[in-house]
Write an enzyme that holds these catalytic residues in place. Structure first.
Site, PDB file in Angstrom:
ATOM      1  N   GLU A 244       9.140  36.777  15.596  1.00  7.69           N
ATOM      2  CA  GLU A 244       9.378  36.119  14.300  1.00  7.69           C
ATOM      3  C   GLU A 244       8.110  35.377  13.884  1.00  7.69           C
ATOM      4  O   GLU A 244       7.306  34.995  14.736  1.00  7.69           O
ATOM      5  CB  GLU A 244      10.524  35.103  14.424  1.00  7.69           C
ATOM      6  CG  GLU A 244      11.850  35.745  14.765  1.00  7.69           C
ATOM      7  CD  GLU A 244      12.906  34.703  15.161  1.00  7.69           C
ATOM      8  OE1 GLU A 244      12.621  33.495  15.070  1.00  7.69           O
ATOM      9  OE2 GLU A 244      13.993  35.120  15.575  1.00  7.69           O
ATOM     10  N   LYS A 246       5.946  32.252  13.035  1.00  4.03           N
ATOM     11  CA  LYS A 246       6.043  30.841  13.406  1.00  4.03           C
ATOM     12  C   LYS A 246       5.671  30.015  12.185  1.00  4.03           C
ATOM     13  O   LYS A 246       4.509  29.986  11.776  1.00  4.03           O
ATOM     14  CB  LYS A 246       5.127  30.512  14.585  1.00  4.03           C
ATOM     15  CG  LYS A 246       5.287  29.066  15.053  1.00  4.03           C
ATOM     16  CD  LYS A 246       4.478  28.776  16.288  1.00  4.03           C
ATOM     17  CE  LYS A 246       4.794  27.410  16.877  1.00  4.03           C
ATOM     18  NZ  LYS A 246       4.784  26.302  15.914  1.00  4.03           N
ATOM     19  N   ARG A 251      11.481  21.294  11.909  1.00  5.92           N
ATOM     20  CA  ARG A 251      12.722  21.862  12.427  1.00  5.92           C
ATOM     21  C   ARG A 251      13.927  21.152  11.845  1.00  5.92           C
ATOM     22  O   ARG A 251      13.907  19.937  11.668  1.00  5.92           O
ATOM     23  CB  ARG A 251      12.687  21.678  13.947  1.00  5.92           C
ATOM     24  CG  ARG A 251      13.720  22.420  14.730  1.00  5.92           C
ATOM     25  CD  ARG A 251      13.293  23.833  14.959  1.00  5.92           C
ATOM     26  NE  ARG A 251      14.202  24.532  15.843  1.00  5.92           N
ATOM     27  CZ  ARG A 251      14.010  24.690  17.149  1.00  5.92           C
ATOM     28  NH1 ARG A 251      12.949  24.172  17.719  1.00  5.92           N
ATOM     29  NH2 ARG A 251      14.870  25.370  17.869  1.00  5.92           N
ATOM     30  N   ARG A 266      14.428  17.291  14.029  1.00  5.26           N
ATOM     31  CA  ARG A 266      14.174  17.657  15.415  1.00  5.26           C
ATOM     32  C   ARG A 266      14.501  16.541  16.403  1.00  5.26           C
ATOM     33  O   ARG A 266      14.902  16.767  17.526  1.00  5.26           O
ATOM     34  CB  ARG A 266      12.701  18.039  15.497  1.00  5.26           C
ATOM     35  CG  ARG A 266      12.233  18.409  16.822  1.00  5.26           C
ATOM     36  CD  ARG A 266      10.745  18.624  16.688  1.00  5.26           C
ATOM     37  NE  ARG A 266      10.229  18.957  17.967  1.00  5.26           N
ATOM     38  CZ  ARG A 266       9.541  20.061  18.211  1.00  5.26           C
ATOM     39  NH1 ARG A 266       9.289  20.904  17.238  1.00  5.26           N
ATOM     40  NH2 ARG A 266       9.100  20.297  19.397  1.00  5.26           N
ATOM     41  N   GLU A 296      13.750  26.227  10.284  1.00  4.06           N
ATOM     42  CA  GLU A 296      12.551  25.463   9.955  1.00  4.06           C
ATOM     43  C   GLU A 296      12.522  25.251   8.440  1.00  4.06           C
ATOM     44  O   GLU A 296      12.740  26.211   7.695  1.00  4.06           O
ATOM     45  CB  GLU A 296      11.327  26.275  10.417  1.00  4.06           C
ATOM     46  CG  GLU A 296      10.023  25.563  10.321  1.00  4.06           C
ATOM     47  CD  GLU A 296       9.627  24.808  11.606  1.00  4.06           C
ATOM     48  OE1 GLU A 296      10.466  24.623  12.504  1.00  4.06           O
ATOM     49  OE2 GLU A 296       8.468  24.395  11.671  1.00  4.06           O
ATOM     50  N   PHE A 335      16.673  30.766  11.743  1.00  4.13           N
ATOM     51  CA  PHE A 335      16.425  31.787  12.769  1.00  4.13           C
ATOM     52  C   PHE A 335      17.469  31.806  13.878  1.00  4.13           C
ATOM     53  O   PHE A 335      17.399  32.639  14.768  1.00  4.13           O
ATOM     54  CB  PHE A 335      15.010  31.684  13.351  1.00  4.13           C
ATOM     55  CG  PHE A 335      14.567  30.288  13.712  1.00  4.13           C
ATOM     56  CD1 PHE A 335      15.065  29.664  14.834  1.00  4.13           C
ATOM     57  CD2 PHE A 335      13.631  29.631  12.922  1.00  4.13           C
ATOM     58  CE1 PHE A 335      14.663  28.402  15.175  1.00  4.13           C
ATOM     59  CE2 PHE A 335      13.205  28.347  13.257  1.00  4.13           C
ATOM     60  CZ  PHE A 335      13.726  27.728  14.388  1.00  4.13           C
ATOM     61  N   ARG A 406      12.383  23.736  27.271  1.00  2.00           N
ATOM     62  CA  ARG A 406      11.132  24.350  26.831  1.00  2.00           C
ATOM     63  C   ARG A 406      10.784  25.418  27.861  1.00  2.00           C
ATOM     64  O   ARG A 406      10.043  25.194  28.800  1.00  2.00           O
ATOM     65  CB  ARG A 406      10.029  23.285  26.753  1.00  2.00           C
ATOM     66  CG  ARG A 406       8.717  23.809  26.219  1.00  2.00           C
ATOM     67  CD  ARG A 406       7.641  22.736  26.262  1.00  2.00           C
ATOM     68  NE  ARG A 406       7.854  21.681  25.290  1.00  2.00           N
ATOM     69  CZ  ARG A 406       7.673  21.806  23.989  1.00  2.00           C
ATOM     70  NH1 ARG A 406       7.285  22.962  23.476  1.00  2.00           N
ATOM     71  NH2 ARG A 406       7.897  20.803  23.184  1.00  2.00           N
ATOM     72  N   LYS A 412       5.510  30.758  22.113  1.00  2.00           N
ATOM     73  CA  LYS A 412       4.772  30.632  20.851  1.00  2.00           C
ATOM     74  C   LYS A 412       3.360  31.152  21.050  1.00  2.00           C
ATOM     75  O   LYS A 412       2.727  30.866  22.065  1.00  2.00           O
ATOM     76  CB  LYS A 412       4.780  29.192  20.337  1.00  2.00           C
ATOM     77  CG  LYS A 412       4.313  28.188  21.344  1.00  2.00           C
ATOM     78  CD  LYS A 412       4.467  26.768  20.817  1.00  2.00           C
ATOM     79  CE  LYS A 412       4.095  25.771  21.895  1.00  2.00           C
ATOM     80  NZ  LYS A 412       4.347  24.394  21.604  1.00  2.00           N
TER      81      LYS A 412
HETATM   82  P1  AMP Z   1       5.639  23.553  18.777  1.00  2.00           P
HETATM   83  O1  AMP Z   1       6.143  22.540  17.819  1.00  2.00           O
HETATM   84  O2  AMP Z   1       4.192  23.823  18.676  1.00  2.00           O
HETATM   85  O3  AMP Z   1       6.123  23.274  20.194  1.00  2.00           O
HETATM   86  O4  AMP Z   1       6.315  24.951  18.395  1.00  2.00           O
HETATM   87  C1  AMP Z   1       7.681  25.161  18.393  1.00  2.00           C
HETATM   88  C2  AMP Z   1       8.230  24.872  17.028  1.00  2.00           C
HETATM   89  O5  AMP Z   1       7.911  25.907  16.114  1.00  2.00           O
HETATM   90  C3  AMP Z   1       9.728  24.840  16.977  1.00  2.00           C
HETATM   91  O6  AMP Z   1      10.238  23.621  17.421  1.00  2.00           O
HETATM   92  C4  AMP Z   1      10.007  25.057  15.498  1.00  2.00           C
HETATM   93  O7  AMP Z   1       9.988  23.822  14.822  1.00  2.00           O
HETATM   94  C5  AMP Z   1       8.817  25.852  15.029  1.00  2.00           C
HETATM   95  N1  AMP Z   1       9.142  27.214  14.593  1.00  2.00           N
HETATM   96  C6  AMP Z   1       8.561  27.829  13.536  1.00  2.00           C
HETATM   97  N2  AMP Z   1       9.020  29.067  13.380  1.00  2.00           N
HETATM   98  C7  AMP Z   1       9.935  29.282  14.359  1.00  2.00           C
HETATM   99  C8  AMP Z   1      10.756  30.397  14.723  1.00  2.00           C
HETATM  100  N3  AMP Z   1      10.736  31.554  14.057  1.00  2.00           N
HETATM  101  N4  AMP Z   1      11.571  30.241  15.805  1.00  2.00           N
HETATM  102  C9  AMP Z   1      11.593  29.069  16.500  1.00  2.00           C
HETATM  103  N5  AMP Z   1      10.842  27.999  16.198  1.00  2.00           N
HETATM  104  C10 AMP Z   1      10.019  28.089  15.142  1.00  2.00           C
END
Ligand code: AMP
Length: 553
Positions: A244, A246, A251, A266, A296, A335, A406, A412
């Protein structure tokens, strides 16, 4: 249980170095508590007052604590502040101040655990203009009745940082041990109920029910999180995966039941009032279904995503939401689906949840692609970047939804510098024209309820941003020593770095090379800061030459 006994248990735990010993001690206490006490004890021992999902917040900052203690021991706020600065620990300082007072006071009313909890509830309920005064009154009463040792843990509980090393993982293990239940079952129930206190109660009263706990609308569960990784690694481990975009937004978790809608950030704070446009779009799109959706919120202008800062501004907005809405239009990208018409879906595989999501929602869905080979998945990644997204999320198709975890079920993948989200635990005053601000910041990873330092960041910050950071952090100062201050950990920084190194200079045993400030992660709370385990894993990957978030050229 008397609060004094609780304090004595905490003191004993604080002096216990081994994790297993700590778990055993707590596990031995739980069975002898009454039902209400069990609920409160389990939360308190983790340094929490209310469950994570609850809208109740204690709302006590260091200043209120100084004032309450100053009143009780008959001194000035500054004297309390200085005592805390001298010890570097609010709990120990309060303990010493109360010890001096004890010689002169004759009357202490015994407090039990539930009395203290009820007083905390009173503090949380205080609202409006007089709320600070009311909170102060209750805090004065609590410290007035506290023996020195009780004062140590009262102060730390009020700041919601107990510093005894009983993080969620340890308490979960203690619950499993106390009631002789498989720890996976306890974890599973905890993910759905989002309150280890209630899980402990159920473990005692009806353990068979632990496997069938459901999630409920208006009681948000923690968000499932992702680890940094690579497309190739994920496909090698799992074969076909879901890919998907990102999104660089914020969130949300959307809940709807019987036509009532609420939305959570979040950090699980309710933000319905700030996001009426998102709520309306999702309310309409879900017709008459009851749902919990994960997604998101992104800001869009002329069809292109706008940076995250625009989105977070809207999440924080409480007043004049309408005028802000005109400036920043938010759209939801959904999502995942966790609940549909009375059924909890978190244990269903992602592929099935996705089918249900597509049945329920015809619009606002984040596109999902399937890829079984690296070339195909990288094409989607390139497309994601071309469209202005941050990268991709690569998800395991048969994975359950695991709140708060996590793990590697979601990975990611982003280009560019590696970044870490770290808790800010201290700062140093700047020099020259920056003398009235903090110039550098001490950062920490988390490990089982403890925060361990991993480095300092000073570069990448303009004067303007430094001024903002000072405004954000100045009320969190709990101790000073020379040019350095200790901060109550409340803020998370995203920090870029070129390499992780082992280092004897920081508590974690690691340090960052060329740390660079990227942004404040306003959407993250300190318990979402990077864990020591994840840091060590990144170090290992880096040593093996695999990087962690970047694709090979
Ligand atoms: P990070 O904040 O860098 O840990 O990355 C994870 C975050 O990416 C998640 O908590 C979501 O807020 C965001 N995110 C964006 N697109 C997606 C997606 N398609 N699926 C899940 N999380 C996503």
């Amino acid at each position: 249980m008397q609060f004094l006994e609780f304090a004595q248990i905490c003191e004993r735990l604080e002096g216990t170095p081994g994790r297993l010993d700590m778990i055993e001690q707590v596990g031995a206490v739980l069975p002898r508590l009454g039902d209400d006490e069990l609920l409160v004890f389990v939360r308190f021992i983790m340094g929490r007052v209310f469950p994570d999902w609850s809208p109740q917040k204690l709302g006590v900052g260091p200043n209120l604590l100084y004032d309450a203690v100053a009143y009780v021991v008959g001194t000035k706020r500054d004297a309390v502040r200085e005592a805390i600065n001298a010890t570097g620990d609010a709990g120990l300082a309060v303990e010493r101040l109360l010890a001096n007072k004890e010689q002169t006071s004759f009357f202490i009313q015994e407090m039990d655990l539930l009395d203290v909890y009820q007083d905390f509830e009173r503090m949380a309920a205080a609202e409006g203009q007089r709320s600070q005064r009311e909170k102060l009154r209750v805090a004065q009463k609590l410290f007035g009745n506290a023996r020195p040792l009780e004062g140590r843990y009262l102060a730390r509980l009020m700041l919601e940082e107990l510093r005894i090393g009983m993080g969620e993982g340890n308490v979960r293990d203690a619950v499993a041990r106390a009631f002789d239940i498989d720890v996976r079952l306890v974890e599973h129930a905890h993910q759905a109920m989002n309150d280890l206190g209630e899980v402990a109660l159920l473990a005692r009263q009806n353990p068979a029910a632990l496997s069938s706990v459901t999630i409920e609308p208006f009681r948000p569960v923690k968000m499932m999180l992702a680890q940094a990784g690579t497309i190739a690694g994920q496909i090698e481990d799992h074969g076909e995966v879901a890919v998907e975009y990102k999104y660089d937004g914020s969130r949300f978790q959307f809940h709807k039941k019987d036509g009532v809608c609420r939305i959570y950030s979040r950090k699980l704070e309710e933000v319905t009032g700030s996001l009426p446009d998102i709520v309306r779009q999702l309310e309409e799109a879900t017709a008459d279904h009851d749902v919990i959706l994960d997604g998101e919120a992104v800001a869009v202008r002329d069809g292109r995503p706008m940076p995250f800062q625009y989105v977070i501004r809207r999440f924080r907005r409480k007043h004049q939401v309408d005028s802000m809405m005109e400036k920043i239009e938010l759209v939801p990208r959904v999502f995942d689906i966790l609940y549909l018409d009375g059924e909890t879906l978190m244990d269903r595989p992602l592929a099935e949840r996705r089918r249900l999501l597509e049945d329920v929602l015809k619009v606002h869905i984040a596109p999902q692609f399937r890829a079984g080979d690296v070339v195909g998945a990288e094409a989607i990644y390139t497309e994601a970047l071309n469209r202005g997204h941050e990268g991709v999320m690569v998800k395991v198709l048969d994975s359950p939804y695991t709140p708060g975890v996590r793990g590697r079920l979601w990975v990611k993948v982003k280009p560019g510098v590696e970044t870490l989200d770290l808790a800010v635990v201290g700062a140093e005053w700047g020099e020259g024209r920056r003398a009235k601000m903090f110039g550098s910041f001490l950062l920490a990873v988390q490990d089982q309820g403890r925060l361990l330092t991993v480095g300092k960041v000073a570069t990448g910050i303009t004067d303007e941003v430094l001024a903002d950071l000072y405004a954000l952090l100045k009320d969190n100062v709990i101790a000073r020593s020379g040019k350095e201050v200790t901060l109550e950990p409340q803020v998370v920084f995203e920090v870029g770095y070129s390499e992780i190194q082992t280092s004897p200079n920081y508590e974690s045993g690691y340090a960052l090379r060329f740390p660079r400030f990227v942004q404040v992660r306003e959407d993250k709370s300190v318990d979402e800061a990077e864990t020591l385990d994840a840091l060590v894993e990144r170090y290992r990957l880096q040593k093996n030459g695999q990087g962690s978030g970047t694709l090979p050229d």
